[in-house]
Design a protein around this motif. Structure first.
Motif, PDB file in Angstrom:
ATOM      1  N   GLU A  30       0.824  -1.205   0.000  1.00 33.50           N
ATOM      2  CA  GLU A  30       0.000   0.000   0.000  1.00 33.50           C
ATOM      3  C   GLU A  30       0.866   1.265   0.000  1.00 33.50           C
ATOM      4  N   PHE A  31       1.984   1.220   0.713  1.00 31.24           N
ATOM      5  CA  PHE A  31       2.908   2.354   0.759  1.00 31.24           C
ATOM      6  C   PHE A  31       3.434   2.663  -0.638  1.00 31.24           C
ATOM      7  N   TYR A  32       3.937   1.647  -1.335  1.00 27.39           N
ATOM      8  CA  TYR A  32       4.508   1.862  -2.671  1.00 27.39           C
ATOM      9  C   TYR A  32       3.435   2.254  -3.682  1.00 27.39           C
ATOM     10  N   GLN A  33       2.263   1.664  -3.585  1.00 24.83           N
ATOM     11  CA  GLN A  33       1.177   2.024  -4.498  1.00 24.83           C
ATOM     12  C   GLN A  33       0.748   3.476  -4.290  1.00 24.83           C
ATOM     13  N   ALA A  34       0.749   3.939  -3.042  1.00 22.71           N
ATOM     14  CA  ALA A  34       0.394   5.330  -2.764  1.00 22.71           C
ATOM     15  C   ALA A  34       1.384   6.304  -3.396  1.00 22.71           C
ATOM     16  N   LEU A  35       2.620   5.837  -3.614  1.00 22.28           N
ATOM     17  CA  LEU A  35       3.643   6.663  -4.257  1.00 22.28           C
ATOM     18  C   LEU A  35       3.701   6.425  -5.768  1.00 22.28           C
ATOM     19  N   LYS A  36       2.678   5.737  -6.308  1.00 22.49           N
ATOM     20  CA  LYS A  36       2.520   5.489  -7.754  1.00 22.49           C
ATOM     21  C   LYS A  36       3.450   4.407  -8.288  1.00 22.49           C
ATOM     22  N   TYR A  37       3.955   3.536  -7.409  1.00 23.64           N
ATOM     23  CA  TYR A  37       4.700   2.363  -7.866  1.00 23.64           C
ATOM     24  C   TYR A  37       3.687   1.275  -8.165  1.00 23.64           C
ATOM     25  N   GLU A  38       3.970   0.464  -9.161  1.00 27.96           N
ATOM     26  CA  GLU A  38       3.064  -0.615  -9.518  1.00 27.96           C
ATOM     27  C   GLU A  38       3.813  -1.941  -9.542  1.00 27.96           C
ATOM     28  N   SER A  39       3.092  -2.994  -9.260  1.00 24.63           N
ATOM     29  CA  SER A  39       3.677  -4.326  -9.313  1.00 24.63           C
ATOM     30  C   SER A  39       3.992  -4.653 -10.764  1.00 24.63           C
ATOM     31  N   ALA A  40       5.222  -5.117 -11.005  1.00 28.93           N
ATOM     32  CA  ALA A  40       5.639  -5.318 -12.395  1.00 28.93           C
ATOM     33  C   ALA A  40       6.284  -6.674 -12.643  1.00 28.93           C
ATOM     34  N   GLY A  41       6.300  -7.565 -11.680  1.00 21.31           N
ATOM     35  CA  GLY A  41       6.925  -8.849 -11.944  1.00 21.31           C
ATOM     36  C   GLY A  41       7.168  -9.631 -10.682  1.00 21.31           C
ATOM     37  N   THR A  42       7.813 -10.730 -10.835  1.00 22.02           N
ATOM     38  CA  THR A  42       8.169 -11.596  -9.723  1.00 22.02           C
ATOM     39  C   THR A  42       9.676 -11.532  -9.526  1.00 22.02           C
ATOM     40  N   TYR A  43      10.076 -11.557  -8.304  1.00 30.80           N
ATOM     41  CA  TYR A  43      11.478 -11.454  -7.940  1.00 30.80           C
ATOM     42  C   TYR A  43      12.022 -12.848  -7.662  1.00 30.80           C
ATOM     43  N   TYR A  44      13.103 -13.201  -8.312  1.00 30.71           N
ATOM     44  CA  TYR A  44      13.786 -14.457  -8.072  1.00 30.71           C
ATOM     45  C   TYR A  44      15.186 -14.168  -7.563  1.00 30.71           C
ATOM     46  N   ARG A  45      15.705 -15.062  -6.756  1.00 32.86           N
ATOM     47  CA  ARG A  45      17.088 -14.937  -6.325  1.00 32.86           C
ATOM     48  C   ARG A  45      17.662 -16.317  -6.096  1.00 32.86           C
ATOM     49  N   LYS A  46      18.965 -16.385  -6.150  1.00 35.82           N
ATOM     50  CA  LYS A  46      19.701 -17.599  -5.844  1.00 35.82           C
ATOM     51  C   LYS A  46      20.837 -17.197  -4.920  1.00 35.82           C
ATOM     52  N   VAL A  47      20.837 -17.697  -3.714  1.00 29.64           N
ATOM     53  CA  VAL A  47      21.856 -17.358  -2.725  1.00 29.64           C
ATOM     54  C   VAL A  47      23.147 -18.087  -3.101  1.00 29.64           C
ATOM     55  N   LEU A  48      24.227 -17.316  -3.225  1.00 31.06           N
ATOM     56  CA  LEU A  48      25.529 -17.863  -3.614  1.00 31.06           C
ATOM     57  C   LEU A  48      26.475 -18.018  -2.429  1.00 31.06           C
ATOM     58  N   LYS A  49      26.260 -17.242  -1.378  1.00 27.00           N
ATOM     59  CA  LYS A  49      27.152 -17.287  -0.213  1.00 27.00           C
ATOM     60  C   LYS A  49      26.374 -17.820   0.973  1.00 27.00           C
ATOM     61  N   THR A  50      26.270 -19.119   1.093  1.00 28.03           N
ATOM     62  CA  THR A  50      25.438 -19.725   2.127  1.00 28.03           C
ATOM     63  C   THR A  50      25.975 -19.517   3.534  1.00 28.03           C
ATOM     64  N   GLY A  51      27.253 -19.258   3.698  1.00 25.87           N
ATOM     65  CA  GLY A  51      27.799 -19.039   5.034  1.00 25.87           C
ATOM     66  C   GLY A  51      27.298 -17.767   5.686  1.00 25.87           C
ATOM     67  N   ASP A  52      26.860 -16.787   4.899  1.00 28.76           N
ATOM     68  CA  ASP A  52      26.401 -15.505   5.421  1.00 28.76           C
ATOM     69  C   ASP A  52      24.897 -15.495   5.669  1.00 28.76           C
ATOM     70  N   HIS A  53      24.266 -16.572   5.465  1.00 28.44           N
ATOM     71  CA  HIS A  53      22.819 -16.613   5.385  1.00 28.44           C
ATOM     72  C   HIS A  53      22.290 -17.629   6.400  1.00 28.44           C
ATOM     73  N   PRO A  54      21.315 -17.261   7.221  1.00 23.04           N
ATOM     74  CA  PRO A  54      20.798 -18.208   8.204  1.00 23.04           C
ATOM     75  C   PRO A  54      20.132 -19.404   7.542  1.00 23.04           C
ATOM     76  N   ALA A  55      20.112 -20.504   8.229  1.00 22.26           N
ATOM     77  CA  ALA A  55      19.510 -21.731   7.701  1.00 22.26           C
ATOM     78  C   ALA A  55      18.012 -21.632   7.582  1.00 22.26           C
TER      79      ALA A  55
END
Length: 150
Positions: free
Chosen positions: A125-150
């Motif tokens: 709602e915050f971003y939509q109020a500032l005229k941002y619109e949903s434009a896609g899906t976000y994908y990621r692949k974690v490459l540094k598993t030691g920095d990332h909680p299980a």
């Protein structure tokens, strides 16, 4: 809070400690480490394609935004990306996020960016109020598993 209490400006070296504290509140997928922050922060401040903004209330950093402008092929030039945007827990819904994004928009326009994008599942709602619109899906692949909680 009045607009007189809020100051949005470029971050400086002296803001690092307060920003680091906010990154620890922000991080869900990674645990910020001081040594990595201390290496990255000055490099970001010196990067002409990066902008680190802070929202200060009564002289203390209560929010920050990190964003970039980069060239693209498909958009016929540069676009802007908000990498991190955070407002301290007790200071949300007081205009800090809006002020940070508006200042980033001004900078992105000055760099001739075609649009601004960001990835988040929070506060639609915050971003939509500032005229941002949903434009896609976000994908990621974690490459540094030691920095990332299980």
């Amino acid at each position: 809070m009045t607009s007189d209490d809020l100051l949005v400006r470029r971050a400086g070296e002296d803001d690092g400690e307060e920003i680091y504290g906010l990154t620890r509140e922000f991080a869900l997928s990674f645990r910020p480490e001081r040594a990595a922050f201390q290496a990255a922060y000055p490099a970001l401040l010196g990067n002409p394609d990066a902008l680190v903004l802070v929202a200060c209330v009564d002289g203390h950093v209560r929010g920050y935004l990190l964003g970039f402008v980069h060239l693209t092929l498909f958009a016929n030039g540069p676009v802007a990306w908000v990498e991190e945007a955070m407002t301290q827990h007790g200071f949300r819904r007081r205009g800090l996020g809006r002020a940070l994004l508006e200042e980033f928009e001004t900078w992105a326009r000055s760099r001739d960016a075609g649009y601004i994008a960001l990835a988040t599942r929070r506060a639609p709602e915050f971003y939509q109020a500032l005229k941002y619109e949903s434009a896609g899906t976000y994908y990621r692949k974690v490459l540094k598993t030691g920095d990332h909680p299980a």
